[in-house]
Design a protein around this motif. Structure first.
Motif, PDB file in Angstrom:
ATOM      1  N   LEU A 249      -6.365   4.357  -2.856  1.00 23.43           N
ATOM      2  CA  LEU A 249      -4.903   4.248  -2.841  1.00 23.43           C
ATOM      3  C   LEU A 249      -4.297   5.287  -1.911  1.00 23.43           C
ATOM      4  CD1 LEU A 249      -4.007   3.605  -6.581  1.00 23.43           C
ATOM      5  CD2 LEU A 249      -3.517   2.121  -4.644  1.00 23.43           C
TER       6      LEU A 249
ATOM      7  N   ALA B 168       0.779   2.661 -10.089  1.00 19.90           N
ATOM      8  CA  ALA B 168       0.564   2.082  -8.754  1.00 19.90           C
ATOM      9  C   ALA B 168       0.786   0.576  -8.791  1.00 19.90           C
ATOM     10  CB  ALA B 168      -0.845   2.398  -8.275  1.00 19.90           C
TER      11      ALA B 168
ATOM     12  N   ALA C  79       2.637   1.704  -3.398  1.00 22.34           N
ATOM     13  CA  ALA C  79       1.648   2.099  -4.406  1.00 22.34           C
ATOM     14  C   ALA C  79       1.385   3.596  -4.272  1.00 22.34           C
ATOM     15  CB  ALA C  79       0.365   1.306  -4.218  1.00 22.34           C
ATOM     16  N   GLY C  80       1.281   4.063  -3.041  1.00 25.55           N
ATOM     17  CA  GLY C  80       1.078   5.489  -2.799  1.00 25.55           C
ATOM     18  C   GLY C  80       2.238   6.321  -3.322  1.00 25.55           C
ATOM     19  N   VAL C  81       3.446   5.868  -3.044  1.00 23.36           N
ATOM     20  CA  VAL C  81       4.628   6.587  -3.552  1.00 23.36           C
ATOM     21  C   VAL C  81       4.584   6.617  -5.081  1.00 23.36           C
ATOM     22  CG1 VAL C  81       7.162   6.570  -3.710  1.00 23.36           C
ATOM     23  CG2 VAL C  81       6.056   5.982  -1.563  1.00 23.36           C
TER      24      VAL C  81
ATOM     25  N   ASP D 135      -5.553   9.001 -18.290  1.00 24.82           N
ATOM     26  CA  ASP D 135      -4.823   9.514 -17.114  1.00 24.82           C
ATOM     27  C   ASP D 135      -5.057   8.612 -15.907  1.00 24.82           C
ATOM     28  OD1 ASP D 135      -3.623  11.771 -18.309  1.00 24.82           O
ATOM     29  OD2 ASP D 135      -5.596  12.706 -18.372  1.00 24.82           O
ATOM     30  N   ARG D 136      -6.284   8.146 -15.801  1.00 26.73           N
ATOM     31  CA  ARG D 136      -6.589   7.228 -14.695  1.00 26.73           C
ATOM     32  C   ARG D 136      -5.815   5.910 -14.874  1.00 26.73           C
ATOM     33  NH1 ARG D 136     -10.621   3.520 -14.824  1.00 26.73           N
ATOM     34  NH2 ARG D 136     -11.101   2.518 -12.845  1.00 26.73           N
TER      35      ARG D 136
ATOM     36  N   ILE E 229       2.218   9.221  -6.330  1.00 30.48           N
ATOM     37  CA  ILE E 229       2.799  10.570  -6.192  1.00 30.48           C
ATOM     38  C   ILE E 229       3.831  10.816  -7.300  1.00 30.48           C
ATOM     39  CG2 ILE E 229       4.282  12.004  -4.717  1.00 30.48           C
ATOM     40  CD1 ILE E 229       2.877  10.602  -2.297  1.00 30.48           C
TER      41      ILE E 229
ATOM     42  N   GLU F 271      -8.306   6.100  -6.820  1.00 27.01           N
ATOM     43  CA  GLU F 271      -7.194   6.926  -6.356  1.00 27.01           C
ATOM     44  C   GLU F 271      -7.367   7.262  -4.887  1.00 27.01           C
ATOM     45  OE1 GLU F 271      -6.443  10.320  -8.902  1.00 27.01           O
ATOM     46  OE2 GLU F 271      -7.199   9.148 -10.568  1.00 27.01           O
TER      47      GLU F 271
ATOM     48  N   ALA G 178       0.841  -1.201   0.000  1.00 23.45           N
ATOM     49  CA  ALA G 178       0.000   0.000   0.000  1.00 23.45           C
ATOM     50  C   ALA G 178       0.880   1.257   0.000  1.00 23.45           C
ATOM     51  CB  ALA G 178      -0.900  -0.009   1.227  1.00 23.45           C
TER      52      ALA G 178
ATOM     53  N   LEU H 213      -4.869   4.275   1.678  1.00 20.49           N
ATOM     54  CA  LEU H 213      -3.967   3.160   2.037  1.00 20.49           C
ATOM     55  C   LEU H 213      -2.550   3.650   2.238  1.00 20.49           C
ATOM     56  CD1 LEU H 213      -5.178   0.298  -0.324  1.00 20.49           C
ATOM     57  CD2 LEU H 213      -5.296   0.348   2.159  1.00 20.49           C
ATOM     58  N   PHE H 214      -2.155   4.592   1.372  1.00 16.88           N
ATOM     59  CA  PHE H 214      -0.807   5.132   1.443  1.00 16.88           C
ATOM     60  C   PHE H 214      -0.590   5.853   2.773  1.00 16.88           C
ATOM     61  CE2 PHE H 214       1.912   8.890   0.345  1.00 16.88           C
ATOM     62  CZ  PHE H 214       3.088   8.206   0.405  1.00 16.88           C
TER      63      PHE H 214
ATOM     64  N   ASN I 276     -11.682  13.395 -21.398  1.00 12.94           N
ATOM     65  CA  ASN I 276     -11.111  12.793 -20.185  1.00 12.94           C
ATOM     66  C   ASN I 276      -9.663  13.180 -19.930  1.00 12.94           C
ATOM     67  OD1 ASN I 276     -13.374  11.534 -19.464  1.00 12.94           O
ATOM     68  ND2 ASN I 276     -12.858   9.564 -20.402  1.00 12.94           N
TER      69      ASN I 276
ATOM     70  N   GLY J 140     -13.018   6.031 -25.312  1.00 16.60           N
ATOM     71  CA  GLY J 140     -13.583   6.415 -24.026  1.00 16.60           C
ATOM     72  C   GLY J 140     -12.782   5.985 -22.816  1.00 16.60           C
ATOM     73  N   VAL J 141     -11.574   5.508 -23.023  1.00 13.49           N
ATOM     74  CA  VAL J 141     -10.754   5.104 -21.871  1.00 13.49           C
ATOM     75  C   VAL J 141     -10.130   6.354 -21.249  1.00 13.49           C
ATOM     76  CG1 VAL J 141      -8.709   3.809 -21.155  1.00 13.49           C
ATOM     77  CG2 VAL J 141     -10.242   2.860 -22.885  1.00 13.49           C
ATOM     78  N   ASN J 142     -10.249   6.476 -19.942  1.00 15.90           N
ATOM     79  CA  ASN J 142      -9.638   7.598 -19.232  1.00 15.90           C
ATOM     80  C   ASN J 142      -8.152   7.280 -19.058  1.00 15.90           C
ATOM     81  OD1 ASN J 142      -8.676   9.458 -17.400  1.00 15.90           O
ATOM     82  ND2 ASN J 142     -10.512   9.427 -16.117  1.00 15.90           N
TER      83      ASN J 142
ATOM     84  N   GLN K 248      -8.113   6.222 -26.101  1.00 14.83           N
ATOM     85  CA  GLN K 248      -8.720   7.458 -25.600  1.00 14.83           C
ATOM     86  C   GLN K 248     -10.001   7.759 -26.388  1.00 14.83           C
ATOM     87  OE1 GLN K 248      -5.839  10.564 -25.606  1.00 14.83           O
ATOM     88  NE2 GLN K 248      -6.960  11.789 -24.115  1.00 14.83           N
TER      89      GLN K 248
ATOM     90  N   MET L  15     -13.471   9.002 -24.234  1.00 18.71           N
ATOM     91  CA  MET L  15     -13.833  10.358 -24.592  1.00 18.71           C
ATOM     92  C   MET L  15     -12.626  11.274 -24.533  1.00 18.71           C
ATOM     93  SD  MET L  15     -17.475  11.023 -22.840  1.00 18.71           S
ATOM     94  CE  MET L  15     -17.334   9.807 -21.594  1.00 18.71           C
TER      95      MET L  15
ATOM     96  N   ILE M  50      -2.248   6.271 -13.833  1.00 19.76           N
ATOM     97  CA  ILE M  50      -2.055   6.226 -12.373  1.00 19.76           C
ATOM     98  C   ILE M  50      -2.158   4.785 -11.871  1.00 19.76           C
ATOM     99  CG2 ILE M  50      -3.079   6.907 -10.161  1.00 19.76           C
ATOM    100  CD1 ILE M  50      -3.826   9.556 -11.534  1.00 19.76           C
ATOM    101  N   ILE M  51      -3.170   4.084 -12.371  1.00 20.24           N
ATOM    102  CA  ILE M  51      -3.338   2.685 -11.931  1.00 20.24           C
ATOM    103  C   ILE M  51      -2.108   1.862 -12.324  1.00 20.24           C
ATOM    104  CG2 ILE M  51      -4.693   0.571 -12.298  1.00 20.24           C
ATOM    105  CD1 ILE M  51      -7.146   2.402 -12.680  1.00 20.24           C
TER     106      ILE M  51
ATOM    107  N   ARG N  36       1.926  11.301 -10.577  1.00 19.55           N
ATOM    108  CA  ARG N  36       1.138  12.532 -10.711  1.00 19.55           C
ATOM    109  C   ARG N  36       2.020  13.770 -10.730  1.00 19.55           C
ATOM    110  NH1 ARG N  36      -4.934  12.885  -8.936  1.00 19.55           N
ATOM    111  NH2 ARG N  36      -4.630  14.514 -10.462  1.00 19.55           N
TER     112      ARG N  36
END
Lengths: 295, 490
Positions: free
Chosen positions: B17, A202, A78-80, A194-195, A83, B14, A75, B20-21, B4, A190-192, A187, B1, A198-199, A86
């Motif tokens: 996460l 992580a 994943a947080g690091v 940026d999300r 960061i 997020e 956990a 949890l972090f 996004n 419709g895929v995000n 994209q 889209m 991040i995933i 982002r």
């Protein structure tokens, strides 16, 4: 010709498999990050060491079994990773590759010095995560294997099975593969992205944390231990096919086993050399690596 | 889209996460910080107390200081009181690793040097005829950052910016050797404390290199260690494990000048003495290696009577543990050791463990927890006590070497009667003084035809202390220095 007993070869194969498991986890994490974001993160080894230290501290000060404490580490790292993505790689995405490389180098120095400053005053020498299975050895005839190694191999392949399931069977996994294959098309569908970035970061970091925690159970480490494994992990994903998780798995195993046999037959000085020699050979005959991207 | 891509809000995933972090950081941070805070406080308090006691009149510790001062005065500065106030200080440059992976060992040197300098300054300093005054010593630090490049920069800084009179110390041969050309170019007296004989010798190690005339090496060299290892196993291990045949030896050593010189010293001694030792396995490992399993598997198959795993502490511990716990070396059939002197630090005794470490041996001129029955016992005890009171830790070999080096340099400056560098170099050649912490042959420190000092090395054997639940050493060889006899596990 000198006859080498089969049990010796089996034992060396086993050491290779164990080291290979660490490489598989580390390289798979890198493959995911590179596959989705196309960024070069040389600081992946430092994420691995942060993971190792989090497991070490969590088990040392809470008395948790390190195999459980590993979850805290996962956990945390994943947080690091989030960061770093982002506020680091996410900000310079699309810029020249040299920017990513220098950001990676900066991250290596920041993480190493931060860990050095916070940890070395109290733990001056390399530390080892204390395992409840330490010293327990399974003797299969004349082959010896620590229970920690068996656990390690089981964890590695369970994690990899979960990863493949996630990538193949879940919407997010499919989106990750889509972004990996064609970011713009994904994209448009419709895929995000940026999300997904991040995933991916992580998840890659999570795998580094698991690799670090397992490494720390069998080998002493310090804040500076991560650099060489990260370089090898890059060589592995090039060998396996950039961005291919399957390639990372196969490449990691080849590396681990090749290293073991190189040391056995040629001597310790050849450990790192042979692994990179394999990379050169593969690239000569199959420049795209063993598997295509997105595999 | 397409929309996004622009704005990135926190999604549920997020947020999970992030939570949890934060939990992970708080859990790890809190558990880590709490017990450490108390330790920091304790250390700070110790330092303050020590300083107060040392300088304050009427304090109990003042007696100890007075004693030390008197002794050192006799040894280094047997002259009348100064007739005029000091005009400048003696500027010593400690070139060592204060950051990077080797920083803990460099810190050991820094602490030991502080003690030596404080002792000398507390008695007024070093009398220098040129100034007709006692000069205080000031230490400048050159941090090699545990790297060759860092060593070069640090040496330049000490020479050009700090303008030191003498450079000394260090722990990694590679770093000291990297800095050597800069030191040679500026003709600065240099007293290095890493182990390679290349500091003063030619490449083939057979003679003094005239271009390195300013270097006076104060550390047992790999050649000395390797030779003593051969002597030890022939004298002690062979009668037990191979009385009627050659003793079978396996070498696994660091791929560096440090490791190679140990091996070379061993080979030279075996040839010179025609020892009945058979080399059945030999291989090297890279610096900072931690996985020796494949090599140990091969060494095990060679069925050796003795295994020499020679590396730094971070290599020695896993090598011995893997050999015994994973590969299956049986200590009643294969003796493990002597190990490298550089492993003789607190974590070795704490972390090696009973099963892996008990009955192994270690070769050194200084031991963290014990000392030979003859020689320098009082001075070592005094130093160890002072170090522990001041820093809450125990000194290691490299700290002791740097401590001695300060006294040797002070002695040379006194003999030179000037801070002229050429004169200090000449005086170093003539130094002859009682041994300080490290035992030397004949009890007198002198630099020989290689500008090296010959040390009395001794072997310690590890025994399990049930009360402490840690390993503790006893000197077992040579017999004239031994406090106990070698015990072979059955």
């Amino acid at each position: 010709m000198v006859e080498i007993p089969v049990y010796l070869l089996a034992q060396v194969f086993l050491w290779g498999l164990i080291n290979g498991s660490i490489y598989v986890l580390l390289a798979a994490g890198l493959a995911i990050i590179f596959g989705v974001m196309k960024v070069i993160n040389f600081a992946h080894g430092e994420l691995m060491i942060i993971g190792a230290y989090l497991t070490f501290f969590a088990s040392l000060y809470t008395g948790l079994n390190p195999y459980i404490a590993m979850l805290i580490s996962v956990a945390g790292v994943a947080g690091v990773g989030v960061i770093v993505q982002r506020f680091g790689f996410g900000k310079i995405r699309g810029a020249a590759k040299i920017n990513e490389i220098f950001l990676s180098i900066a991250l290596i120095l920041i993480f190493q010095n931060l860990m050095g400053t916070l940890i070395i005053p109290y733990f001056k020498d390399p530390v080892l995560i204390k395992s409840p299975l330490a010293g327990k050895v399974l003797r299969l005839g004349i082959i010896n294997i620590r229970y920690d190694f068996i656990t390690m191999i089981a964890i590695t392949w369970s994690v990899m099975a979960l990863l493949f399931f996630f990538l193949k069977k879940t919407d997010t996994g499919r989106s990750m593969r889509a972004v990996s294959q064609n970011r713009v098309a994904a994209q448009l569908m419709g895929v995000n992205v940026d999300r997904i970035d991040i995933i991916s970061f992580a998840m890659g970091s999570t795998l580094a944390a698991v690799a670090g925690s397992l490494l720390g159970l069998i080998t002493p480490f310090d804040p500076y231990t991560g650099t060489l494994p990260a370089i090898k992990a890059f060589a592995i994903i090039i060998l396996g096919g950039l961005g291919s998780v399957l390639g990372a798995v196969v490449g990691g195993l080849i590396y681990g086993i090749a290293e073991g046999f190189a040391v056995f037959f040629l001597g310790g000085a050849w450990r790192d050399t042979v692994a990179f020699a394999i990379l050169i050979l593969v690239l000569l005959f199959r420049p795209e690596g063993l598997f295509r991207e997105g595999a | 889209m397409p929309g996004n891509k622009g704005k990135v809000g926190l999604t549920k995933l997020e947020m999970v996460l992030a939570v949890l972090f934060v939990i992970a950081l708080v859990a790890a941070g809190a558990s880590w910080a709490m017990p450490r805070a108390a330790e920091v406080q304790t250390v700070t308090e110790t330092i303050v107390n020590t300083v107060t006691k040392t300088i304050g009149p009427g304090e109990v510790v003042t007696e100890t200081v007075t004693q030390t001062v008197e002794k050192t005065l006799t040894e280094t500065v047997t002259v009348a009181a100064p007739t005029k106030p000091p005009e400048r200080k003696i500027r010593l440059g400690l070139l060592t690793s204060l950051t990077g992976p080797a920083a803990p060992l460099g810190e050991d040197q820094r602490r030991a040097v502080e003690i030596a300098v404080d002792e000398i300054n507390a008695m007024g300093g070093v009398f220098v005829r040129e100034f007709n005054a006692f000069l205080q010593i000031e230490v400048f630090y050159g941090d090699d950052q545990t790297s060759r490049e860092g060593a070069v920069s640090a040496a330049r800084k000490l020479i050009t910016q700090d303008q030191v009179d003498v450079i000394f110390g260090g722990l990694g041969s590679a770093f000291g050797m990297a800095a050597l050309p800069v030191i040679q170019e500026n003709k600065i007296p240099y007293v290095p404390t890493p182990s390679t004989p290349l500091f003063t010798r030619t490449e083939d190690l057979t003679m003094l290199d005239p271009e390195k005339y300013m270097v006076f090496h104060y550390q047992a060299t790999g050649l000395m260690y390797g030779a003593a290892m051969a002597d030890f196993v022939v004298e002690v291990i062979k009668p037990i494990l191979a009385p009627d045949r050659p003793l079978r030896i396996a070498w696994l050593y660091q791929d560096s000048p440090f490791g190679s010189e140990y091996f070379r010293g061993y080979q030279l001694r075996v040839e010179e003495m025609n020892y009945p030792l058979e080399l059945v396995y030999e291989d090297k490992f890279p610096v900072r290696a931690t996985d020796f399993r494949a090599q140990l598997t091969e060494a095990f198959a060679a069925n050796p009577d003795v295994l020499f795993p020679i590396g730094f502490l971070g290599e020695t511990i896993p090598a011995v543990q893997q050999a015994v716990l994973e590969i299956g070396f049986d200590k009643s059939k294969t003796h493990i050791g002597p190990l490298c002197a550089c492993a003789d630090v607190v974590p070795f005794y704490k972390n090696l463990g009973r099963e892996a470490g008990e009955y192994t041996t270690l070769l050194a001129p200084f031991s963290t927890y014990t000392q030979p029955v003859k020689g320098v016992t009082e001075r070592v005890q005094e130093f160890r006590q002072k170090y522990q009171e001041r820093y809450g830790a125990l000194p290691g070999l490299l700290g002791a070497s740097a401590y001695d080096a300060v006294y040797i340099i002070a002695r040379a400056i006194y003999l030179a009667g000037t801070l002229d560098k050429a004169a200090i170099i000449e005086a170093l050649e003539d130094v002859k003084m009682d041994q300080i912490l490290l035992p030397v042959k004949g009890g007198k420190i002198t630099f020989d035809e290689f500008n090296e000092v010959e040390f009395d090395l001794f072997v310690t054997q590890m025994f399990w202390d049930e009360t402490l639940q840690e390993l503790r050493p006893k000197v077992i060889w040579p017999s004239e220095l031994a406090e106990a006899e070698y015990i072979h596990p059955s």
